[in-house]
Design a protein around this motif. Sequence first.
Motif, PDB file in Angstrom:
ATOM      1  N   ASP A  85       0.850  -1.187   0.000  1.00 40.81           N
ATOM      2  CA  ASP A  85       0.000   0.000   0.000  1.00 40.81           C
ATOM      3  C   ASP A  85       0.893   1.247   0.000  1.00 40.81           C
ATOM      4  O   ASP A  85       1.487   1.604   1.016  1.00 40.81           O
ATOM      5  CB  ASP A  85      -0.906  -0.007   1.236  1.00 40.81           C
ATOM      6  CG  ASP A  85      -1.932   1.118   1.231  1.00 40.81           C
ATOM      7  OD1 ASP A  85      -1.748   2.088   0.471  1.00 40.81           O
ATOM      8  OD2 ASP A  85      -2.914   1.024   1.991  1.00 40.81           O
ATOM      9  N   ASP A  86       0.978   1.927  -1.130  1.00 38.00           N
ATOM     10  CA  ASP A  86       1.862   3.084  -1.256  1.00 38.00           C
ATOM     11  C   ASP A  86       1.448   4.244  -0.359  1.00 38.00           C
ATOM     12  O   ASP A  86       2.260   5.132  -0.073  1.00 38.00           O
ATOM     13  CB  ASP A  86       1.893   3.561  -2.716  1.00 38.00           C
ATOM     14  CG  ASP A  86       2.573   2.561  -3.641  1.00 38.00           C
ATOM     15  OD1 ASP A  86       3.388   1.767  -3.135  1.00 38.00           O
ATOM     16  OD2 ASP A  86       2.286   2.579  -4.851  1.00 38.00           O
ATOM     17  N   HIS A  87       0.197   4.245   0.080  1.00 33.87           N
ATOM     18  CA  HIS A  87      -0.277   5.330   0.946  1.00 33.87           C
ATOM     19  C   HIS A  87       0.241   5.172   2.379  1.00 33.87           C
ATOM     20  O   HIS A  87       0.354   6.160   3.106  1.00 33.87           O
ATOM     21  CB  HIS A  87      -1.804   5.363   0.950  1.00 33.87           C
ATOM     22  CG  HIS A  87      -2.370   6.552   1.676  1.00 33.87           C
ATOM     23  ND1 HIS A  87      -2.185   7.844   1.249  1.00 33.87           N
ATOM     24  CD2 HIS A  87      -3.105   6.632   2.820  1.00 33.87           C
ATOM     25  CE1 HIS A  87      -2.781   8.677   2.093  1.00 33.87           C
ATOM     26  NE2 HIS A  87      -3.348   7.972   3.055  1.00 33.87           N
ATOM     27  N   VAL A  88       0.561   3.946   2.768  1.00 35.26           N
ATOM     28  CA  VAL A  88       1.042   3.678   4.135  1.00 35.26           C
ATOM     29  C   VAL A  88       2.538   3.950   4.216  1.00 35.26           C
ATOM     30  O   VAL A  88       3.338   3.357   3.492  1.00 35.26           O
ATOM     31  CB  VAL A  88       0.743   2.227   4.555  1.00 35.26           C
ATOM     32  CG1 VAL A  88       1.425   1.900   5.881  1.00 35.26           C
ATOM     33  CG2 VAL A  88      -0.757   1.999   4.658  1.00 35.26           C
ATOM     34  N   THR A  89       2.905   4.853   5.128  1.00 31.86           N
ATOM     35  CA  THR A  89       4.300   5.253   5.289  1.00 31.86           C
ATOM     36  C   THR A  89       5.050   4.337   6.246  1.00 31.86           C
ATOM     37  O   THR A  89       6.180   3.935   5.998  1.00 31.86           O
ATOM     38  CB  THR A  89       4.367   6.689   5.850  1.00 31.86           C
ATOM     39  OG1 THR A  89       3.547   7.541   5.072  1.00 31.86           O
ATOM     40  CG2 THR A  89       5.795   7.196   5.850  1.00 31.86           C
ATOM     41  N   GLY A  90       4.413   4.034   7.379  1.00 31.91           N
ATOM     42  CA  GLY A  90       5.046   3.217   8.408  1.00 31.91           C
ATOM     43  C   GLY A  90       4.031   2.304   9.061  1.00 31.91           C
ATOM     44  O   GLY A  90       2.824   2.571   9.023  1.00 31.91           O
ATOM     45  N   VAL A  91       4.529   1.227   9.671  1.00 23.66           N
ATOM     46  CA  VAL A  91       3.658   0.227  10.299  1.00 23.66           C
ATOM     47  C   VAL A  91       4.165  -0.073  11.703  1.00 23.66           C
ATOM     48  O   VAL A  91       5.369  -0.263  11.910  1.00 23.66           O
ATOM     49  CB  VAL A  91       3.630  -1.088   9.484  1.00 23.66           C
ATOM     50  CG1 VAL A  91       2.769  -2.137  10.179  1.00 23.66           C
ATOM     51  CG2 VAL A  91       3.149  -0.828   8.057  1.00 23.66           C
ATOM     52  N   ILE A  92       3.251  -0.113  12.665  1.00 21.25           N
ATOM     53  CA  ILE A  92       3.589  -0.620  13.993  1.00 21.25           C
ATOM     54  C   ILE A  92       2.687  -1.814  14.286  1.00 21.25           C
ATOM     55  O   ILE A  92       1.462  -1.740  14.104  1.00 21.25           O
ATOM     56  CB  ILE A  92       3.462   0.456  15.098  1.00 21.25           C
ATOM     57  CG1 ILE A  92       3.820  -0.159  16.464  1.00 21.25           C
ATOM     58  CG2 ILE A  92       2.081   1.093  15.120  1.00 21.25           C
ATOM     59  CD1 ILE A  92       3.980   0.845  17.581  1.00 21.25           C
ATOM     60  N   LEU A  93       3.294  -2.890  14.713  1.00 24.12           N
ATOM     61  CA  LEU A  93       2.577  -4.101  15.113  1.00 24.12           C
ATOM     62  C   LEU A  93       2.726  -4.251  16.618  1.00 24.12           C
ATOM     63  O   LEU A  93       3.844  -4.362  17.129  1.00 24.12           O
ATOM     64  CB  LEU A  93       3.173  -5.321  14.400  1.00 24.12           C
ATOM     65  CG  LEU A  93       2.704  -6.700  14.869  1.00 24.12           C
ATOM     66  CD1 LEU A  93       1.232  -6.903  14.533  1.00 24.12           C
ATOM     67  CD2 LEU A  93       3.559  -7.791  14.237  1.00 24.12           C
ATOM     68  N   PHE A  94       1.612  -4.245  17.333  1.00 21.28           N
ATOM     69  CA  PHE A  94       1.684  -4.374  18.784  1.00 21.28           C
ATOM     70  C   PHE A  94       2.128  -5.786  19.172  1.00 21.28           C
ATOM     71  O   PHE A  94       1.606  -6.777  18.654  1.00 21.28           O
ATOM     72  CB  PHE A  94       0.333  -4.061  19.430  1.00 21.28           C
ATOM     73  CG  PHE A  94      -0.057  -2.612  19.324  1.00 21.28           C
ATOM     74  CD1 PHE A  94       0.881  -1.606  19.396  1.00 21.28           C
ATOM     75  CD2 PHE A  94      -1.388  -2.255  19.169  1.00 21.28           C
ATOM     76  CE1 PHE A  94       0.520  -0.265  19.307  1.00 21.28           C
ATOM     77  CE2 PHE A  94      -1.772  -0.925  19.082  1.00 21.28           C
ATOM     78  CZ  PHE A  94      -0.812   0.074  19.146  1.00 21.28           C
ATOM     79  N   ARG A  95       3.067  -5.839  20.075  1.00 23.35           N
ATOM     80  CA  ARG A  95       3.598  -7.100  20.578  1.00 23.35           C
ATOM     81  C   ARG A  95       3.600  -7.067  22.099  1.00 23.35           C
ATOM     82  O   ARG A  95       3.633  -5.987  22.683  1.00 23.35           O
ATOM     83  CB  ARG A  95       5.027  -7.315  20.052  1.00 23.35           C
ATOM     84  CG  ARG A  95       5.118  -7.459  18.545  1.00 23.35           C
ATOM     85  CD  ARG A  95       6.564  -7.382  18.068  1.00 23.35           C
ATOM     86  NE  ARG A  95       7.079  -6.031  18.205  1.00 23.35           N
ATOM     87  CZ  ARG A  95       8.365  -5.720  18.167  1.00 23.35           C
ATOM     88  NH1 ARG A  95       9.273  -6.656  18.001  1.00 23.35           N
ATOM     89  NH2 ARG A  95       8.772  -4.461  18.296  1.00 23.35           N
ATOM     90  N   PRO A  96       3.579  -8.214  22.764  1.00 20.76           N
ATOM     91  CA  PRO A  96       3.670  -9.577  22.207  1.00 20.76           C
ATOM     92  C   PRO A  96       2.389 -10.004  21.514  1.00 20.76           C
ATOM     93  O   PRO A  96       1.291  -9.553  21.862  1.00 20.76           O
ATOM     94  CB  PRO A  96       3.949 -10.434  23.435  1.00 20.76           C
ATOM     95  CG  PRO A  96       3.318  -9.684  24.577  1.00 20.76           C
ATOM     96  CD  PRO A  96       3.519  -8.235  24.243  1.00 20.76           C
ATOM     97  N   LEU A  97       2.562 -10.892  20.548  1.00 16.58           N
ATOM     98  CA  LEU A  97       1.436 -11.472  19.830  1.00 16.58           C
ATOM     99  C   LEU A  97       0.919 -12.689  20.585  1.00 16.58           C
ATOM    100  O   LEU A  97       1.622 -13.228  21.453  1.00 16.58           O
ATOM    101  CB  LEU A  97       1.884 -11.879  18.419  1.00 16.58           C
ATOM    102  CG  LEU A  97       2.276 -10.733  17.484  1.00 16.58           C
ATOM    103  CD1 LEU A  97       2.998 -11.273  16.259  1.00 16.58           C
ATOM    104  CD2 LEU A  97       1.053  -9.919  17.078  1.00 16.58           C
ATOM    105  N   PRO A  98      -0.300 -13.165  20.290  1.00 17.29           N
ATOM    106  CA  PRO A  98      -0.800 -14.401  20.912  1.00 17.29           C
ATOM    107  C   PRO A  98       0.201 -15.544  20.721  1.00 17.29           C
ATOM    108  O   PRO A  98       0.915 -15.602  19.710  1.00 17.29           O
ATOM    109  CB  PRO A  98      -2.107 -14.660  20.158  1.00 17.29           C
ATOM    110  CG  PRO A  98      -2.568 -13.304  19.734  1.00 17.29           C
ATOM    111  CD  PRO A  98      -1.318 -12.548  19.394  1.00 17.29           C
ATOM    112  N   LYS A  99       0.252 -16.451  21.690  1.00 16.14           N
ATOM    113  CA  LYS A  99       1.291 -17.487  21.720  1.00 16.14           C
ATOM    114  C   LYS A  99       1.263 -18.434  20.522  1.00 16.14           C
ATOM    115  O   LYS A  99       2.287 -19.027  20.171  1.00 16.14           O
ATOM    116  CB  LYS A  99       1.178 -18.283  23.025  1.00 16.14           C
ATOM    117  CG  LYS A  99       1.560 -17.459  24.250  1.00 16.14           C
ATOM    118  CD  LYS A  99       1.494 -18.291  25.526  1.00 16.14           C
ATOM    119  CE  LYS A  99       1.893 -17.464  26.729  1.00 16.14           C
ATOM    120  NZ  LYS A  99       1.833 -18.251  28.001  1.00 16.14           N
ATOM    121  N   HIS A 100       0.105 -18.581  19.896  1.00 15.63           N
ATOM    122  CA  HIS A 100       0.025 -19.525  18.779  1.00 15.63           C
ATOM    123  C   HIS A 100       0.602 -18.956  17.475  1.00 15.63           C
ATOM    124  O   HIS A 100       0.749 -19.679  16.487  1.00 15.63           O
ATOM    125  CB  HIS A 100      -1.433 -19.953  18.550  1.00 15.63           C
ATOM    126  CG  HIS A 100      -2.307 -18.858  18.020  1.00 15.63           C
ATOM    127  ND1 HIS A 100      -2.902 -17.920  18.831  1.00 15.63           N
ATOM    128  CD2 HIS A 100      -2.682 -18.534  16.748  1.00 15.63           C
ATOM    129  CE1 HIS A 100      -3.614 -17.085  18.098  1.00 15.63           C
ATOM    130  NE2 HIS A 100      -3.491 -17.433  16.817  1.00 15.63           N
TER     131      HIS A 100
END
Length: 281
Positions: free
Chosen positions: A86-101
């Motif tokens: 997606d060229d419109h998205v400049t940066g991404v943050i993924l919240f962690r920790p993720l579910p254990k699976h």
Amino acid sequence: MTILYSDDLAEKLDESIKGRVEKLSKEGNTPCLAIVRVGENPNDISYEKGLLKKSDIYGIEVKQVLLDAEITTEELIAEIEKLNSDDHVTGVILFRPLPKHIDDKEVEESLDYRKDVDAMTSKSLAKVFQGETDGFQPATPYACMKLLEAYDIDLKGKNVAIIGRSMVLGKPLAMMMLNENATVTICHSRTKDLPEVTKAADIVVSATGRAKSVTRDYVNPDSIVVDVGVSADADGKLSGDADFEDLKDYVAGITPRTHGIGKITSTLLMDQVVQAKEKSL
């Protein structure tokens, strides 16, 4: 004794970010942050609210990607890849920790490092570990470094004890401090005689999420305490790792739970979103 407030630093950063976003927006290049949250973790939701507030203040656009906690690794990677393209998205943050699976590493590595504004990919972290400054920095360690710098606390030759060895804070912060010629000890749950180790340090950084666990037994009167942890204390109130009331009149310097590291962490993340847009042009 000095309380290491981040308010003045936050104000300077705010002015810089607002000015740069305004310039970019006039040119039709408004930065956009994608927030990826899996599940309903209260800490994630709280951080998300803070980012939304910041983005509104700065004029940065936000795309929220809110996903079910039962999502599979493959499905989550597919969502990340959509943001990569997606060229419109400049940066991404993924919240962690993720579910254990979920396979954390596989998901993290699926993100385009050019949009990795929280420095979770191996390419981003490699730059941190190699002492290169042209990449993105993990936001919380970066906040620690910037606040110490703001108070002219020179790390050269200092002994630093970091309680916590995660890739989110402990390990990258250790490398950032080593690059400033500090001598760093990373401590953890298996460290023998932990209070003796931290008491011997000039600077103690704690990120365990154990409320009020850092007491006078862990520091000396000349210690600088950088408190990164947040958790509920015995009374159910949010607290840092440090017992602030016990330490504030004892140590040489300490960050408060509010108006401390947390206040500028989200600000520096937003700064890197703006940097990502500037680099892409």
